[in-house]
Write a protein that holds these residues in place. Structure first.
Motif, PDB file in Angstrom:
ATOM      1  N   VAL A  14       0.847  -1.195   0.000  1.00  9.80           N
ATOM      2  CA  VAL A  14       0.000   0.000   0.000  1.00  9.80           C
ATOM      3  C   VAL A  14       0.884   1.246   0.000  1.00  9.80           C
ATOM      4  O   VAL A  14       1.806   1.363   0.825  1.00  9.80           O
ATOM      5  CB  VAL A  14      -0.937   0.012   1.222  1.00  9.80           C
ATOM      6  N   THR A  15       0.616   2.175  -0.920  1.00 11.04           N
ATOM      7  CA  THR A  15       1.348   3.432  -0.980  1.00 11.04           C
ATOM      8  C   THR A  15       0.442   4.567  -0.509  1.00 11.04           C
ATOM      9  O   THR A  15      -0.661   4.756  -1.042  1.00 11.04           O
ATOM     10  CB  THR A  15       1.849   3.719  -2.400  1.00 11.04           C
ATOM     11  N   LEU A  16       0.914   5.303   0.491  1.00 10.84           N
ATOM     12  CA  LEU A  16       0.210   6.485   0.985  1.00 10.84           C
ATOM     13  C   LEU A  16       0.794   7.704   0.281  1.00 10.84           C
ATOM     14  O   LEU A  16       2.012   7.813   0.130  1.00 10.84           O
ATOM     15  CB  LEU A  16       0.402   6.638   2.492  1.00 10.84           C
ATOM     16  N   THR A  42     -19.636  10.887   6.234  1.00 10.98           N
ATOM     17  CA  THR A  42     -19.259  12.294   6.058  1.00 10.98           C
ATOM     18  C   THR A  42     -17.999  12.636   6.851  1.00 10.98           C
ATOM     19  O   THR A  42     -17.081  13.302   6.346  1.00 10.98           O
ATOM     20  CB  THR A  42     -20.416  13.208   6.504  1.00 10.98           C
ATOM     21  N   HIS A  43     -17.950  12.187   8.087  1.00 10.10           N
ATOM     22  CA  HIS A  43     -16.835  12.494   8.989  1.00 10.10           C
ATOM     23  C   HIS A  43     -15.514  12.009   8.408  1.00 10.10           C
ATOM     24  O   HIS A  43     -14.546  12.790   8.309  1.00 10.10           O
ATOM     25  CB  HIS A  43     -17.110  11.840  10.342  1.00 10.10           C
ATOM     26  N   TYR A  44     -15.448  10.751   8.038  1.00  9.03           N
ATOM     27  CA  TYR A  44     -14.185  10.210   7.547  1.00  9.03           C
ATOM     28  C   TYR A  44     -13.888  10.664   6.121  1.00  9.03           C
ATOM     29  O   TYR A  44     -12.731  10.952   5.781  1.00  9.03           O
ATOM     30  CB  TYR A  44     -14.188   8.686   7.675  1.00  9.03           C
ATOM     31  N   GLY A  45     -14.898  10.776   5.290  1.00  3.79           N
ATOM     32  CA  GLY A  45     -14.690  11.252   3.931  1.00  3.79           C
ATOM     33  C   GLY A  45     -14.156  12.662   3.881  1.00  3.79           C
ATOM     34  O   GLY A  45     -13.329  13.007   3.024  1.00  3.79           O
ATOM     35  N   SER A  46     -14.593  13.513   4.807  1.00  2.81           N
ATOM     36  CA  SER A  46     -14.144  14.903   4.794  1.00  2.81           C
ATOM     37  C   SER A  46     -12.653  15.009   5.091  1.00  2.81           C
ATOM     38  O   SER A  46     -11.971  15.913   4.593  1.00  2.81           O
ATOM     39  CB  SER A  46     -14.950  15.732   5.791  1.00  2.81           C
ATOM     40  N   ARG A  47     -12.113  14.112   5.884  1.00  6.11           N
ATOM     41  CA  ARG A  47     -10.670  14.135   6.157  1.00  6.11           C
ATOM     42  C   ARG A  47      -9.892  13.667   4.940  1.00  6.11           C
ATOM     43  O   ARG A  47      -8.771  14.144   4.699  1.00  6.11           O
ATOM     44  CB  ARG A  47     -10.335  13.292   7.384  1.00  6.11           C
ATOM     45  N   ALA A  48     -10.461  12.769   4.153  1.00  2.84           N
ATOM     46  CA  ALA A  48      -9.822  12.389   2.893  1.00  2.84           C
ATOM     47  C   ALA A  48      -9.831  13.564   1.923  1.00  2.84           C
ATOM     48  O   ALA A  48      -8.822  13.853   1.258  1.00  2.84           O
ATOM     49  CB  ALA A  48     -10.531  11.177   2.283  1.00  2.84           C
ATOM     50  N   ILE A  49     -10.959  14.278   1.828  1.00  6.52           N
ATOM     51  CA  ILE A  49     -11.022  15.481   0.998  1.00  6.52           C
ATOM     52  C   ILE A  49      -9.944  16.479   1.439  1.00  6.52           C
ATOM     53  O   ILE A  49      -9.315  17.149   0.615  1.00  6.52           O
ATOM     54  CB  ILE A  49     -12.412  16.141   1.088  1.00  6.52           C
ATOM     55  N   LEU A  54      -3.739   8.628   5.147  1.00  9.45           N
ATOM     56  CA  LEU A  54      -4.368   7.405   5.653  1.00  9.45           C
ATOM     57  C   LEU A  54      -5.408   7.806   6.694  1.00  9.45           C
ATOM     58  O   LEU A  54      -5.069   8.407   7.721  1.00  9.45           O
ATOM     59  CB  LEU A  54      -3.329   6.480   6.296  1.00  9.45           C
ATOM     60  N   VAL A  55      -6.658   7.480   6.424  1.00 10.69           N
ATOM     61  CA  VAL A  55      -7.748   7.779   7.353  1.00 10.69           C
ATOM     62  C   VAL A  55      -8.072   6.503   8.117  1.00 10.69           C
ATOM     63  O   VAL A  55      -8.534   5.514   7.528  1.00 10.69           O
ATOM     64  CB  VAL A  55      -8.994   8.285   6.608  1.00 10.69           C
ATOM     65  N   VAL A  88     -15.190   3.155   3.354  1.00  8.37           N
ATOM     66  CA  VAL A  88     -13.989   2.926   2.554  1.00  8.37           C
ATOM     67  C   VAL A  88     -14.135   3.560   1.175  1.00  8.37           C
ATOM     68  O   VAL A  88     -13.216   4.235   0.675  1.00  8.37           O
ATOM     69  CB  VAL A  88     -13.696   1.416   2.436  1.00  8.37           C
ATOM     70  N   LYS A  89     -15.289   3.366   0.543  1.00  8.01           N
ATOM     71  CA  LYS A  89     -15.507   3.941  -0.787  1.00  8.01           C
ATOM     72  C   LYS A  89     -15.372   5.463  -0.753  1.00  8.01           C
ATOM     73  O   LYS A  89     -14.801   6.069  -1.668  1.00  8.01           O
ATOM     74  CB  LYS A  89     -16.897   3.550  -1.301  1.00  8.01           C
ATOM     75  N   GLU A  90     -15.906   6.083   0.283  1.00  5.78           N
ATOM     76  CA  GLU A  90     -15.841   7.538   0.372  1.00  5.78           C
ATOM     77  C   GLU A  90     -14.404   8.010   0.565  1.00  5.78           C
ATOM     78  O   GLU A  90     -13.972   9.001  -0.028  1.00  5.78           O
ATOM     79  CB  GLU A  90     -16.720   8.029   1.529  1.00  5.78           C
ATOM     80  N   ILE A  91     -13.634   7.302   1.379  1.00  3.63           N
ATOM     81  CA  ILE A  91     -12.228   7.653   1.574  1.00  3.63           C
ATOM     82  C   ILE A  91     -11.452   7.473   0.276  1.00  3.63           C
ATOM     83  O   ILE A  91     -10.661   8.338  -0.137  1.00  3.63           O
ATOM     84  CB  ILE A  91     -11.619   6.809   2.716  1.00  3.63           C
ATOM     85  N   HIS A  92     -11.672   6.358  -0.407  1.00  3.42           N
ATOM     86  CA  HIS A  92     -10.963   6.081  -1.662  1.00  3.42           C
ATOM     87  C   HIS A  92     -11.338   7.070  -2.757  1.00  3.42           C
ATOM     88  O   HIS A  92     -10.521   7.368  -3.641  1.00  3.42           O
ATOM     89  CB  HIS A  92     -11.272   4.663  -2.131  1.00  3.42           C
ATOM     90  N   ARG A  93     -12.546   7.584  -2.709  1.00  7.24           N
ATOM     91  CA  ARG A  93     -13.006   8.519  -3.740  1.00  7.24           C
ATOM     92  C   ARG A  93     -12.083   9.735  -3.819  1.00  7.24           C
ATOM     93  O   ARG A  93     -11.962  10.355  -4.879  1.00  7.24           O
ATOM     94  CB  ARG A  93     -14.445   8.942  -3.425  1.00  7.24           C
ATOM     95  N   TYR A  94     -11.417  10.068  -2.715  1.00 12.39           N
ATOM     96  CA  TYR A  94     -10.559  11.249  -2.674  1.00 12.39           C
ATOM     97  C   TYR A  94      -9.082  10.876  -2.558  1.00 12.39           C
ATOM     98  O   TYR A  94      -8.269  11.655  -2.061  1.00 12.39           O
ATOM     99  CB  TYR A  94     -11.014  12.175  -1.551  1.00 12.39           C
ATOM    100  N   ASP A  95      -8.733   9.677  -3.021  1.00 10.21           N
ATOM    101  CA  ASP A  95      -7.338   9.238  -3.175  1.00 10.21           C
ATOM    102  C   ASP A  95      -6.611   9.012  -1.861  1.00 10.21           C
ATOM    103  O   ASP A  95      -5.382   8.991  -1.818  1.00 10.21           O
ATOM    104  CB  ASP A  95      -6.560  10.244  -4.045  1.00 10.21           C
TER     105      ASP A  95
END
Length: 338
Positions: A14-16, A42-49, A54-55, A88-95
């Motif tokens: 896995v590459t961060l 929303t909470h975890y996805g916003s940190r990915a945005i 790594l969230v 997971v999908k929401e986090i991955h959506r923002y790389d």
């Protein structure tokens, strides 16, 4: 000079895209069924945005009765997988990459049901008297962690962390302050380690991604483990294929902790050097400059950020500005960052 905080790092497969990790923090928001609610996505996805590499989602219990509270997320049955998959999908959506912390609170559980522990010693006068685990309970719980890893893989997580810190069940086995057993799971340090050892072995049979373990490297009480004990545990974990030790402190007994900026970093540094294993630094790390210093001086390999990411989902972007580094930003917000 390369800025390390915003340089990519590969751990196993896995590459961060940077070395910032959202530290796991309980949100106490789930229903009693342990399932994900819209808030979590929303909470975890916003940190990915916001640019976190790594969230890591909150302590997620491998059993119903092992939750810290009735509002914790769970991973003890297959019905909980779909909601976790949406996070997971929401986090991955923002790389960003997604991690989960598998947990069991042991004697510190405040969820409905009986509590269990290596020894029948309550954490304090307010919490329940735990039942001392017999051999069947121990092996059943090891299997619970294994099945949690199976479900985490099914949900698509990139990284699994085992929660062995803050006075929860695994920490209770590791510490002589809470483990008074005289069988194969208590007594000498190698025997107190056996419960975690078997959990790691069990997870390794179903998981081949990065595996982290969180430890509390100071118990802040006489008679507890010291840094040399945690170096021993870390060496053993490296032999078993653990990729990184997430180094925190405290929680196994009631004890005062003097917290100050970076107060746990020296433990991460010592374990990294003496056990020759990657470490994550956590604890009042509040600026990009502070994180960069830790990495440039080889004191840790990842920077875990907790409360600052609760205060500011865009902390990574703020840290980049401090370090004069241009990183990808959500195009909707470009005008305010650079």
């Amino acid at each position: 000079m390369e800025t390390k905080l915003f340089s990519p790092v590969t751990i196993k497969n896995v590459t961060l895209h940077n070395r910032i990790v959202m530290s796991p923090m309980c949100m106490y928001t789930a229903n009693t069924d342990g399932k994900v609610k819209p808030f979590h996505i929303t909470h975890y996805g916003s940190r990915a945005i916001g640019g976190v590499g790594l969230v890591m989602i909150e302590a997620t219990s491998v059993t119903s009765e092992g939750r810290i509270s009735n509002q914790d997320l769970g991973i003890w049955n297959d019905e909980q997988i779909d909601g976790l998959r949406e996070i997971v999908k929401e986090i991955h959506r923002y790389d960003s990459k997604a991690a989960i912390q598998l947990a069991h609170a042991g004697r510190k559980a405040m969820a409905d049901g009986d509590t269990i522990a290596p020894s029948a010693i309550p954490f304090n006068e307010k919490l329940k008297m735990p039942t001392e685990m017999d051999e069947k309970m121990i092996y059943d719980t090891i299997e619970d962690f294994k099945q949690g890893a199976v479900r985490a893989k099914e949900a698509g997580f990139d990284v699994i962390e085992i929660h062995g810190a803050h006075g929860y069940l695994i920490n209770q086995f590791l510490s002589p302050l809470s483990n008074k057993r005289t069988d194969d799971f208590g007594g000498a340090i190698k025997d107190r380690y056996r419960f975690l050892e078997k959990i790691i072995d069990a997870i390794n049979t179903v998981w081949n991604g990065p595996l982290f373990v969180r430890l509390s490297a100071n118990e802040y009480a006489a008679g507890g483990n010291d840094i040399n004990d945690f170096i021993y545990f870390s060496k053993r974990m490296k032999e078993q294929g653990v990729d990184l030790v997430d180094v925190s402190s405290g929680g196994v007994v009631v004890a005062p902790i003097q917290a100050y900026p970076g107060y746990q970093v020296t433990y991460a540094e010592q374990i990294r050097k003496e056990a020759n294993i990657k470490t994550g630094a956590v604890g009042l790390i509040t600026s990009g400059i502070q994180g960069e210093e830790i990495l440039q001086n080889h004191r840790a390999d990842l920077i875990f950020v907790g409360r600052e990411l609760l205060r500011n989902p865009y902390w990574a972007l703020q840290a980049a500005k401090e370090l004069n580094v241009q990183i990808p930003t959500p195009k909707q917000y470009d005008r305010v960052w650079f």
